[in-house]
Each structure stands twice: as structure tokens, then as C-alpha cells.
Design a protein around this motif. Structure first.
Motif, PDB file in Angstrom:
ATOM      1  N   PRO A  28       1.248  -1.131   0.042  1.00  0.00           N
ATOM      2  CA  PRO A  28      -0.080  -0.035  -0.421  1.00  0.00           C
ATOM      3  C   PRO A  28       1.237   0.869  -0.023  1.00  0.00           C
ATOM      4  CG  PRO A  28       0.995  -1.075   1.836  1.00  0.00           C
ATOM      5  CD  PRO A  28       0.903  -1.733   1.533  1.00  0.00           C
ATOM      6  N   SER A  29       0.402   2.600  -0.659  1.00  0.00           N
ATOM      7  CA  SER A  29       1.055   3.732  -0.193  1.00  0.00           C
ATOM      8  C   SER A  29       0.821   4.266   0.118  1.00  0.00           C
ATOM      9  CB  SER A  29       0.817   4.768  -1.415  1.00  0.00           C
ATOM     10  OG  SER A  29      -1.409   5.251  -1.027  1.00  0.00           O
ATOM     11  N   ARG A  60       4.050   8.317  11.312  1.00  0.00           N
ATOM     12  CA  ARG A  60       4.758   7.244  10.537  1.00  0.00           C
ATOM     13  C   ARG A  60       4.314   6.157  10.324  1.00  0.00           C
ATOM     14  NH1 ARG A  60      10.080  10.042  10.414  1.00  0.00           N
ATOM     15  NH2 ARG A  60      10.851   8.122   9.381  1.00  0.00           N
ATOM     16  N   THR A  61       4.349   5.074   8.952  1.00  0.00           N
ATOM     17  CA  THR A  61       4.440   4.077   8.398  1.00  0.00           C
ATOM     18  C   THR A  61       4.886   3.310   8.872  1.00  0.00           C
ATOM     19  OG1 THR A  61       2.811   4.977   6.456  1.00  0.00           O
ATOM     20  CG2 THR A  61       3.562   2.928   6.384  1.00  0.00           C
ATOM     21  N   ILE A  62       4.323   2.104   9.475  1.00  0.00           N
ATOM     22  CA  ILE A  62       5.679   0.419   9.713  1.00  0.00           C
ATOM     23  C   ILE A  62       5.736   0.283   8.606  1.00  0.00           C
ATOM     24  CG2 ILE A  62       5.631  -0.616  11.273  1.00  0.00           C
ATOM     25  CD1 ILE A  62       4.702   1.307  13.450  1.00  0.00           C
ATOM     26  N   ASN A  63       6.904  -0.322   8.307  1.00  0.00           N
ATOM     27  CA  ASN A  63       6.249  -2.137   7.301  1.00  0.00           C
ATOM     28  C   ASN A  63       7.034  -3.193   8.132  1.00  0.00           C
ATOM     29  OD1 ASN A  63       5.079  -0.622   5.141  1.00  0.00           O
ATOM     30  ND2 ASN A  63       6.780   0.714   4.595  1.00  0.00           N
ATOM     31  N   LEU A  64       6.313  -3.922   8.411  1.00  0.00           N
ATOM     32  CA  LEU A  64       6.802  -5.115   8.860  1.00  0.00           C
ATOM     33  C   LEU A  64       7.108  -6.337   7.544  1.00  0.00           C
ATOM     34  CD1 LEU A  64       5.105  -4.945  11.968  1.00  0.00           C
ATOM     35  CD2 LEU A  64       7.378  -4.209  11.859  1.00  0.00           C
TER      36      LEU A  64
ATOM     37  N   GLU B  97       7.476   3.531  -5.670  1.00  0.00           N
ATOM     38  CA  GLU B  97       6.469   4.286  -4.987  1.00  0.00           C
ATOM     39  C   GLU B  97       5.213   4.886  -5.951  1.00  0.00           C
ATOM     40  OE1 GLU B  97       6.674   4.433  -1.751  1.00  0.00           O
ATOM     41  OE2 GLU B  97       8.023   3.151  -1.545  1.00  0.00           O
ATOM     42  N   GLN B  98       4.921   4.102  -6.429  1.00  0.00           N
ATOM     43  CA  GLN B  98       3.973   4.415  -7.499  1.00  0.00           C
ATOM     44  C   GLN B  98       4.004   5.538  -8.140  1.00  0.00           C
ATOM     45  OE1 GLN B  98       3.038   4.623  -4.083  1.00  0.00           O
ATOM     46  NE2 GLN B  98       1.611   2.883  -4.740  1.00  0.00           N
ATOM     47  N   VAL B 156      11.069   0.673   1.894  1.00  0.00           N
ATOM     48  CA  VAL B 156      11.468   0.906   3.684  1.00  0.00           C
ATOM     49  C   VAL B 156      12.249   1.507   3.958  1.00  0.00           C
ATOM     50  CG1 VAL B 156      10.897  -1.139   5.248  1.00  0.00           C
ATOM     51  CG2 VAL B 156       9.555  -1.699   2.692  1.00  0.00           C
ATOM     52  N   ILE B 157      11.844   2.160   4.951  1.00  0.00           N
ATOM     53  CA  ILE B 157      12.971   3.145   5.556  1.00  0.00           C
ATOM     54  C   ILE B 157      13.633   1.416   6.700  1.00  0.00           C
ATOM     55  CG2 ILE B 157      11.184   3.484   7.609  1.00  0.00           C
ATOM     56  CD1 ILE B 157      12.969   6.032   7.713  1.00  0.00           C
ATOM     57  N   GLU B 159      14.114   2.036  10.510  1.00  0.00           N
ATOM     58  CA  GLU B 159      13.622   1.784  12.244  1.00  0.00           C
ATOM     59  C   GLU B 159      13.403   1.505  12.623  1.00  0.00           C
ATOM     60  OE1 GLU B 159      11.942   5.893  11.179  1.00  0.00           O
ATOM     61  OE2 GLU B 159      10.040   5.025  10.365  1.00  0.00           O
ATOM     62  N   THR B 160      12.763  -0.084  12.202  1.00  0.00           N
ATOM     63  CA  THR B 160      12.196  -0.774  13.329  1.00  0.00           C
ATOM     64  C   THR B 160      12.808  -2.003  13.487  1.00  0.00           C
ATOM     65  OG1 THR B 160      10.084  -0.108  11.584  1.00  0.00           O
ATOM     66  CG2 THR B 160       9.765  -1.925  13.172  1.00  0.00           C
TER      67      THR B 160
END
Ligand SMILES: [Zn+2]
Lengths: 125, 288
Positions: A28-29, A60-64, B97-98, B156-157, B159-160
Motif C-alpha cells: 500500500p502507499s 509514520r508508516t511501519i512496514n514489517l 513508490e507509484q 522501506v525505512i 527504523e523498526t
């Protein structure tokens, strides 16, 4: 439909959750991620990503990554009411710094992992 | 006199552009005309065989716009400064990113995608794979854009992290029993455990404590952990130098760690954080 019922049950105080899961076939965006939704990107049989907006209030978006062959990695399980359980915890290394679990759709903040400005989110429990 | 003045002014107000043909190196050039033809831009870029090139303006938002050779392009209108050109007659499209991008060759490097799209180093670029896990694309990886369908990239950043819950229970128990303060850090495809304020042998180094990082391979704890890393860098007090086999940098999670090259056997099912702590203690004690 099930989601509508789940939201109704939450409104009646019968059920608790902060997140409901939905699936998408492509990533998703950032704009497509509403608060309280956890999007599982699934292509065929492959679950690739779990995406959510940070519950810490920073936006913020979190992408796992759900890829078992890489790190960091997570697994997501979804119950009948589409409430997600995410394993292990999610720890943000940015300024927000939040650290939480999602169990049965509910946020479980780790000790010291809860930003100060998220009282609104917590109030829904 | 007047025309000389005008010429001087024109030279001063020449429009500065940057051009690239590989997405990695960018060359400065200037065009005298604020509304040049496509071919004038190619000329300014030093291209000889102009007729056989295709030209794109890279807009400030990162989108590509193709510019025909005899089409005028207003440099002032969209604030465009960067142009990409290719000796090719075929364009390969992709999205990141589109955003729509074009490329004049079938192969593109991760570095070129990063530069063209202006993706900051903190983000990992992934190639979307249909029916499989998305593939991280490093700077030197090449992606073939000539397959059927438009290739899509996502970013994807980093930071997680997973939190310590990702560690095996024996490791968590060890950390708790020894009162260690740990945190997880992430890099593309792997996780590191940082043990904060690890005590060093008194008086031996230029610091008393240091952060020790243990990088966990994907198959941990069965897959072996080899070296460990420190931050900040520490020197021996006696010599003012780095210890033997501890003078190389290792980039992880956006930081340059001091690498301690100390190897030993790894026993799957037995070894873990405990082993690495012992290995670090021994290395610090024996460091010379
Ligand atoms: Zn946050």
C-alpha cells in the motif's frame, strides 16, 4: 461484513481491539493506511508485509517484513473477527521510539515503549 | 557594446543542468537558452551521436518526462535541472513508490534507481516479486527491466526492530539474569543486538565501557555468529592504537562499527548471546 459487526461489538463495549486486519495484493502507499488498520500484503500463498500506521501518534508508516528468511521478521495471525496478533514486538528506533505488541488486535505497550502523546489511543481500551 | 553586454549577461544567466546516462554519475552542463531544444540539451551534455539518443527530463518530484529532439523544453517552467539520456531507441518503464520512471537500457543498478528516485540511504529498496517475497536491491545489484510487465520498486525505512522478544528464550533469560541493557538494531536483512555499556577491563582502554553489537544471521541461533563489534571505537591506553584485528570498520544500521575479528566454533543449539559475551570479555582481556 464481519468487520462491521466487529466495530459494532466494540462500540457496544463487548469487544476490544485497536487494529483490524485486511489483506491487499500489493504494497500500500503511505496514504492508503488508515489508523487502526493493519494491511497484510499477500500475493498468492505468500504473506509478504504487514503495514500499519504507528500507534504512537507520530503518523509514520511501519512496514514489517513477513519473510521468514530475513531479519527483522514478524509473523501475523488473524482471528475470526480479523483481529491481528503480531509476533514479536515492534520497536521503533526513530524519535517516536514506541515499542509495543499487538495481541488479539489490541496494543500492548512495552515498559517505557509508550510515547506520551497517545492518550487518545489508550483511552479506547 | 550593447550586444557584448547582452552576451555577457546571457553567459551569466546560462541555465545550469545536470545530465546522466548511467544514473550513477551526473555531469554539470549549461545551456545558454532557457527554452532549449532536446538536441541542444544533448549537445550541452557532450553527446555526439545525437540522433540515436533518447532524452528524459527528471522532474523535481522524480517523475520522468520524455523530451523529443526537436521539441523545446522550458527549463524555467517546472524547475527541472536533471536530464537522463540513452543511446537507445527503446524505453523501459518502471515505478518506484507509484512514480513512473523510464530507463534506456534493460539493466538498471540499485544505485541508479536510488539516485534517480532520490531515495535516502536509510531506506532499503525492494523489487516487487509476483508470488514471492520482495527482493532487497543493493546498490550493485542489477535488475532486468525487459521482462513482461512493468517492474515495481518499493522502499522501506530501516527504523523498526523486533524488540528483544525476537531472541530465543535462553538469550532473554541470560540478559535478564545478568542485568544487561540491550536493544535491537536493524539493517537490510539482519538484526543486531546491542549490549549497552559493556564494562571493559579497568585502565586498559581509553574508555571504561563500550556498546557491543552482535549481528544475528537469519538462521540464528542455529546459524553461527562470528565477530562482534564495538561503538564507539576503542584504543589500547598503553599504545594508543587499536587492538590487533580490531581496526576495520563495519557498516551496520547506518553506523560504522569497530570490528573485532575473533573466530571460534559455533555449536548450534548451545551457543547464543552468552557465548558472544564470553567471547567479547576474553577478547578485551587478551587485547594487545
Ligand atoms: Zn510513532
Amino acid at each position: 461484513m464481519r468487520k462491521i459487526v466487529a466495530r459494532l461489538l466494540r462500540a457496544l463495549g463487548v469487544m476490544k481491539f485497536d487494529f483490524l486486519a485486511e489483506t491487499a495484493s500489493t504494497f500500500p502507499s503511505d496514504a492508503g493506511l488508515a489508523q487502526g488498520r493493519l494491511v497484510v500484503v499477500r500475493d498468492g500463498d505468500v504473506e509478504k508485509w504487514a503495514c500499519l500506521t504507528c500507534p504512537g501518534g507520530c503518523g509514520r508508516t511501519i512496514n514489517l517484513s513477513l519473510n521468514p528468511l530475513r531479519r527483522p521478521k514478524w509473523t501475523v495471525a488473524i482471528d475470526f473477527w480479523r483481529r491481528p496478533t503480531l509476533l514479536p514486538s515492534v520497536h521503533q528506533l526513530n524519535e517516536c521510539g514506541c515499542h509495543f505488541w499487538i495481541k488479539g488486535g489490541c496494543i500492548d505497550w512495552c515498559q517505557g515503549g509508550r510515547p506520551k502523546d497517545n492518550s487518545a489511543m489508550h483511552g479506547r481500551h | 557594446m550593447t550586444s557584448e553586454l547582452n552576451a555577457a549577461e546571457a553567459a551569466n544567466t546560462a541555465y545550469r543542468i545536470r545530465t546522466t546516462t548511467d544514473g550513477v554519475t551526473f555531469k554539470d552542463a549549461s545551456v545558454p537558452d532557457p527554452i532549449p531544444l532536446g538536441r541542444q540539451i544533448l549537445m550541452a551534455a557532450g553527446v555526439r551521436d545525437i540522433e540515436n539518443n533518447i532524452l528524459y527530463a527528471i522532474l523535481p518530484n522524480g517523475e520522468f518526462e520524455d523530451v523529443r529532439l526537436d521539441e523545446t523544453y522550458d527549463l524555467r517552467a517546472k524547475g527541472t535541472e536533471v536530464f537522463a539520456y540513452f543511446e537507445s531507441d527503446r524505453a523501459f518503464n518502471f515505478t518506484i513508490e507509484q512514480r513512473q520512471m523510464s530507463w534506456g537500457r534493460n539493466l538498471i543498478s540499485g544505485k541508479a534507481v536510488r539516485n534517480l528516485a532520490g531515495v535516502d540511504e536509510r531506506y532499503t529498496i525492494y523489487l516487487e516479486v509476483r508470488g514471492g517475497h520482495d527482493r532487497p536491491i543493493g546498490d550493485t545489484d542489477l535488475v532486468d527491466l525487459s521482462g513482461k510487465g512493468i517492474e515495481r520498486f518499493i522502499t522501506v525505512i530501516r527504523e523498526t526492530t523486533e524488540g528483544l522478544g525476537a531472541l530465543p528464550s535462553a538469550d532473554r533469560q541470560f540478559i535478564e539474569d545478568h542485568g544487561l541493557t540491550c536493544e535491537m538494531i536493524a539493517d537490510a536483512g539482519s538484526t543486531g543486538v546491542v549490549i549497552k555499556n559493556f564494562p571493559l577491563p579497568p585502565g586498559k582502554f581509553d574508555r571504561d565501557v563500550v556498546d557491543v553489537m552482535i549481528q544475528l544471521p537469519a538462521g540464528y541461533p542455529d546459524a553461527s555468529v562470528d565477530m562482534f563489534f564495538t561503538m564507539p571505537w576503542i584504543k589500547l591506553k598503553a599504545t594508543g592504537r587499536y587492538a590487533n584485528c580490531a581496526d576495520q570498520p563495519h557498516l551496520f544500521g547506518g553506523q560504522n562499527w569497530q570490528r573485532w575479528s575473533r573466530h571460534a566454533e559455533w555449536r548450534a543449539g548451545i551457543d547464543g548471546i552468552r557465548t558472544m559475551v564470553a567471547r567479547a570479555e576474553l577478547a578485551f582481556a587478551k587485547a594487545a
